[in-house]
Motif scaffolding. Structure first.
Motif, PDB file in Angstrom:
ATOM      1  N   LEU A   1       1.032   4.091  -2.784  1.00  0.00           N
ATOM      2  CA  LEU A   1       0.566   5.915  -2.941  1.00  0.00           C
ATOM      3  C   LEU A   1       1.262   6.521  -3.204  1.00  0.00           C
ATOM      4  O   LEU A   1       1.126   7.376  -3.635  1.00  0.00           O
ATOM      5  N   GLU A   2       2.721   5.726  -2.295  1.00  0.00           N
ATOM      6  CA  GLU A   2       4.006   6.963  -2.595  1.00  0.00           C
ATOM      7  C   GLU A   2       4.996   7.186  -4.626  1.00  0.00           C
ATOM      8  O   GLU A   2       4.315   8.483  -5.048  1.00  0.00           O
TER       9      GLU A   2
ATOM     10  N   LEU B   1       0.717  -1.345  -0.070  1.00  0.00           N
ATOM     11  CA  LEU B   1       0.233  -0.328   0.492  1.00  0.00           C
ATOM     12  C   LEU B   1       0.746   0.984   0.287  1.00  0.00           C
ATOM     13  O   LEU B   1       1.055   2.240  -0.585  1.00  0.00           O
ATOM     14  N   GLN B   2       1.932   1.199   1.046  1.00  0.00           N
ATOM     15  CA  GLN B   2       2.980   1.822   0.477  1.00  0.00           C
ATOM     16  C   GLN B   2       3.672   2.385  -1.064  1.00  0.00           C
ATOM     17  O   GLN B   2       3.690   3.763  -0.898  1.00  0.00           O
TER      18      GLN B   2
ATOM     19  N   ARG C   1      -2.084  13.485  -0.977  1.00  0.00           N
ATOM     20  CA  ARG C   1      -1.776  12.989  -0.004  1.00  0.00           C
ATOM     21  C   ARG C   1      -2.714  13.400   1.373  1.00  0.00           C
ATOM     22  O   ARG C   1      -2.902  12.758   1.659  1.00  0.00           O
TER      23      ARG C   1
ATOM     24  N   PHE D   1       1.370   9.345  -5.068  1.00  0.00           N
ATOM     25  CA  PHE D   1       1.809  10.711  -5.261  1.00  0.00           C
ATOM     26  C   PHE D   1       2.679  11.656  -5.630  1.00  0.00           C
ATOM     27  O   PHE D   1       3.552  12.813  -6.128  1.00  0.00           O
TER      28      PHE D   1
END
Lengths: 370, 81, 422
Positions: free
Chosen positions: A284-285, A280-281, A295, A288
């Protein structure tokens, strides 16, 4: 009927988007259809999918099937259940080489009959002002759309039922028999059988190699007008078609509700369906980096799903080698929503011995039978 | 308990006892907090952060739960119309 | 950034505060987090007009010895770490022992008009009023069930509300039987008498409930059904509550077993507050609705256990058993009238986040199936309101929670997890 034999023109095993399209197409042709689905209709990869109707051009066979299918999706553009939204696809180039690739790709798509054109940076930011600075341009495919797949699957199953199809809900096919299937309650059904069970394919047809490829998605609260197009990075295909154990790509979608759906992640050999904080990180990064405004948005839910991936990335569509009256339509990986209607049409042509509108050879299951 | 905080709700100046929630401040101005998906007017149901019916915009940030956030000096609160 | 606590307590209501006090007494490094800006939970919620009760002030004092993290909301759970969002960012909180004291929420039953502004929970309006919601001079009708209605009404009156009446759905005989039992619980009887004194002159009607709320875009009147027939009452606010639902979502996400034999599941614990997951304890309402006294005792047990003092915890077992017995009385005497489960019509909204009506849910027997087809439960409350209501209506139970546990900023989910250490 328990323990007895019933005769059918086509037994469709699995009511995901592919099985639903096949059942609907068969019923529309007047076949006596039976559908078997152990879980909710459209409850597998269909429910987890983004519902993006998109043509990928990196493989000619994949492009042919997508293009064929996209034409059929037009039938549903006014269907309420489909939540069809023609947002178009905007591919984003981060560098000059990606922009050059955009030019080549739009030419390939155009050659295949799909409207597409490269856009410069100025146009890109006019189309999507929230993109991070420094993008070089991209490619717009204006006619592509998004749908809500599980409701389409339900609609198609219901439409098939209205044309006489029977649904065995909550029942599982225990085994394929010589002349049909046996259900988990002992019922035996006889007739030509089509296996459209997605990731569960190996349970019935272990001879056709297939691996689940896990994905993650996140959906936000409603932010109307923040995003207008389905956005993907032009490097997406590297993630989608690479063989890496895990990869992520920028892939965000405006839902008709005003919510933003964020993908995409790919992982082989991830057996459990838990949301992985690490994936997930990473996902999402990546998002972003292309769209910093994300964010601050509120996430409502995260979930996972499994794409049924074949070794060469093409679905199995056609006769199961060495078996009479046994057909398969599975292994669409991440393009099952886009290519389901075309897959169904192609398969019914093969079943009836007609010549399909596109060459079926690349999808023939016999390609993996060494 | 002693002080007052001053904020605006839909542009109207509001004074509340310190410790009040944004929800309380809004209620002094309007019974309406948000529009539902089908356009109905909605207001807090649970009062304790569970139902999300009190969602509104605080200092430009959407989807904030008014019942969970203390009213502060200078806050600009906007209900959803 | 990861902080580590010997004992991490989720929830700063009576149970969580008692946990913190007990654990800190053993010298443990204790962290207490709560999504609310002030400690106290629902029962001891800060009131802008009234001082907190003595017991609450005493409990708040315990926070001086621990790290008190207000406005911190748990959004996810990873190995021995909670992912926690606060107004300025995200924290990853590691723990040796974890104590869940997440309390309960109010059970809201759908009825025609329940979505109108002016209709809220009974505990809900009480909480809102304590934080300054203007009720002075407003005509307020209180309805629902159980002693919490009296507490809510007393707060509303103290804030200047004009109470039109309290409508208790339980029949008179059941309420009287409950009152007779109170003689065995002198402290409770004193509380009850004090509440009634503060509510002197307010009509208390048994066997009576609100069948419908009327109004265009805000509440104007309610239709009441009682032993003497139906009547319509004009009012400004309706405070209605049908009891409590344990907040089990975090426990569920952590893998703790639930006791699911009731309509609304609670966390399964032994008498020493241990859940099915080693190192995770639970205390108070999420272990089954037990009231304030049980919550405080269980909190203390959990605090001692989390700090490793079995002897101190065991000494509290008789008190716990007695407090839990009292809780049993509530469910016996305030059982819901079956008619309350039939008030919603096919046109009544069930899922308030996505505006899904009862009629649209016809035919579905599974929460996920219904969600995929209708969006029921897909909204911001993540099915907490509609899911509990549908369970109470005998439809289908809520599906299990998924991260984030509450809506959270995407940046919160993107914060890197700490590397796994030994």
């Amino acid at each position: 009927m328990k323990g007895g034999i019933a005769s059918h023109d086509l037994i469709v095993v699995g009511a995901g988007i592919v099985g639903a399209c096949c059942a609907d197409a068969a019923a529309a042709e007047g076949l006596r259809v039976t559908i078997i689905e152990p879980g909710p209709i459209g409850g597998g990869a269909t429910a987890a999918a983004m519902g993006h109707l998109v043509a990928m051009d990196d493989d000619p066979a994949e492009l042919a099937l997508a293009h064929y299918s996209l034409q059929q999706w037009e039938e549903f553009s006014d269907l309420q259940e489909a939540e069809f939204s023609r947002c178009g696809t905007l591919w984003v180039a981060r560098g000059e080489h990606e922009l050059r690739a955009a030019g080549q790709r739009s030419a390939r798509l155009a050659a295949a009959g799909i409207q597409a054109h490269a856009v410069d940076a100025k146009t890109l930011y006019e189309l999507e002002p929230e993109l991070a600075p420094g993008m070089h341009g991209g490619m717009l495919v204006p006619r592509e759309a998004v749908v809500y797949p599980p409701r389409v699957a339900r609609y198609l199953v219901r439409r098939a039922q209205s044309r006489g199809a029977q649904l065995h809900a909550g029942r599982r096919v225990q085994q394929l028999t010589r002349d049909g299937v046996q259900l988990d309650d002992g019922t035996r059904l006889a007739g030509p059988t089509l296996v459209a069970t997605g990731c569960a394919l190996p349970e019935l047809l272990p001879q056709l190699p297939l691996r689940p490829r896990k994905g993650h998605l996140v959906i936000t609260e409603r932010y109307p007008a923040l995003l207008r197009h389905q956005l993907l990075e032009l490097g997406y295909a590297d993630s989608a078609h690479g063989d890496a154990g895990s990869s992520v790509a920028f892939n965000v979608q405006p839902r008709p509700t005003g919510q933003i759906l964020i993908g995409s992640a790919r992982e082989f050999d991830a057996a459990d369906a838990e949301v992985s904080p690490v994936m997930l990180q990473r996902m999402l990064e990546r998002a972003f980096a292309f769209m910093p405004v994300l964010r601050k948005l509120q996430a409502l839910r995260a979930w996972t799903g499994f794409r049924p991936a074949t070794p060469d990335g093409l679905p199995y569509l056609g006769a199961v080698p060495g078996r009479a009256n046994l057909w398969v339509a599975a292994g669409h990986e991440g393009l099952g929503i886009t290519t389901a209607p075309g897959s169904a049409r192609l398969l019914l042509d093969l079943i009836h011995g007609r010549t399909p509108a596109i060459d079926p050879a690349p999808y023939a299951p016999s390609r993996v039978a060494a | 308990m002693s002080g007052l905080v001053r904020l605006t709700v839909n542009g109207c100046a509001v004074e509340m006892p310190d410790g009040s929630s944004v929800a309380a401040a809004v209620a002094t101005v309007t019974p309406h907090f948000r529009r539902s998906v089908r356009g109905e007017s909605r207001a807090p149901l649970c009062g304790m952060g569970v139902c999300f019916e009190c969602r509104l915009r605080i200092d430009g940030v959407a989807h904030q739960r008014a019942c969970m956030i203390p009213a502060r000096n200078g806050m600009q609160v906007q209900t959803d119309d | 950034m990861t902080e580590h606590y010997d004992v991490l307590v989720v929830g700063a209501g009576p149970a969580g505060l008692a946990t913190a006090q007990a654990a800190a007494g053993h010298g443990a490094r204790v962290g207490v987090i709560d999504a609310q800006p002030r400690p106290g939970g629902q029962v001891w919620r800060h009131d802008v007009r009234q001082a907190s009760p003595h017991a609450a002030r005493h409990a708040f004092a315990a926070l001086a010895r621990v790290e008190w993290l207000a406005r911190h909301s748990v959004v996810g759970a990873e190995t021995q770490v909670l992912r926690v969002e606060h107004p300025d960012g995200v924290r990853l909180l590691g723990y040796g022992a974890l104590v869940l004291a997440t309390g309960a929420r109010e059970l809201m039953l759908p009825f025609p008009g329940w979505t109108l502004p002016g209709v809220s929970g009974a505990g809900g309006l009480q909480a809102l009023a304590k934080q300054g919601w203007p009720v002075a001079g407003k005509r307020v009708l209180v309805s629902g069930t159980g002693p919490l209605l009296l507490a809510a009404a007393a707060t509303l009156r103290a804030h200047g509300a004009h109470l039109l009446g309290i409508h208790e759905q339980a029949p008179t005989a059941a309420v009287h039987a409950f009152a007779r039992q109170m003689l065995h619980w002198p402290a409770r009887a004193v509380q009850a008498i004090s509440l009634r004194t503060r509510l002197a002159g307010v009509a208390y009607r048994c066997g009576s409930f609100v069948r419908r709320a009327n109004g265009d875009d805000r509440l104007q009147s309610v239709d009441i059904e009682g032993p003497d027939g139906a009547q319509q009452v004009e009012c400004d606010l309706l405070a209605t509550g049908y009891g409590l639902v344990p907040n089990v979502e975090l426990a569920q996400l952590l893998g703790c077993a639930l006791a699911a034999h009731d309509t609304h599941p609670h966390v399964q614990v032994d008498a020493l507050s241990r859940t099915s997951v080693a190192g995770i304890h639970a205390a108070g309402e999420l272990c089954g609705i037990g009231g304030l006294a049980a919550a405080r005792i269980e909190g203390a047990i959990a605090g001692h256990m989390a700090a490793g003092d079995l002897t101190a915890a065991s000494a509290l077992l008789p008190a716990r058993a007695r407090a839990r017995r009292f809780a049993g009385l509530l469910s016996t005497h305030f059982a819901l009238d079956p008619r309350l489960r039939t008030l919603a019509t096919p046109q009544t909204t069930i899922c308030r986040c996505e505006d899904v009506t009862l009629g649209e849910l016809g035919g579905y027997t599974d929460a996920r199936d219904a969600k995929l087809a209708t969006r029921c439960g897909m909204g911001a409350c993540q099915g907490r309101i509609c899911g509990s209501a549908l369970a109470e209506l005998g439809r289908f139970p809520r599906s299990g929670p998924r991260p984030p546990l509450f809506p959270a900023r995407l940046a919160t989910l993107a914060e890197a997890s700490p590397p796994l250490s030994d």
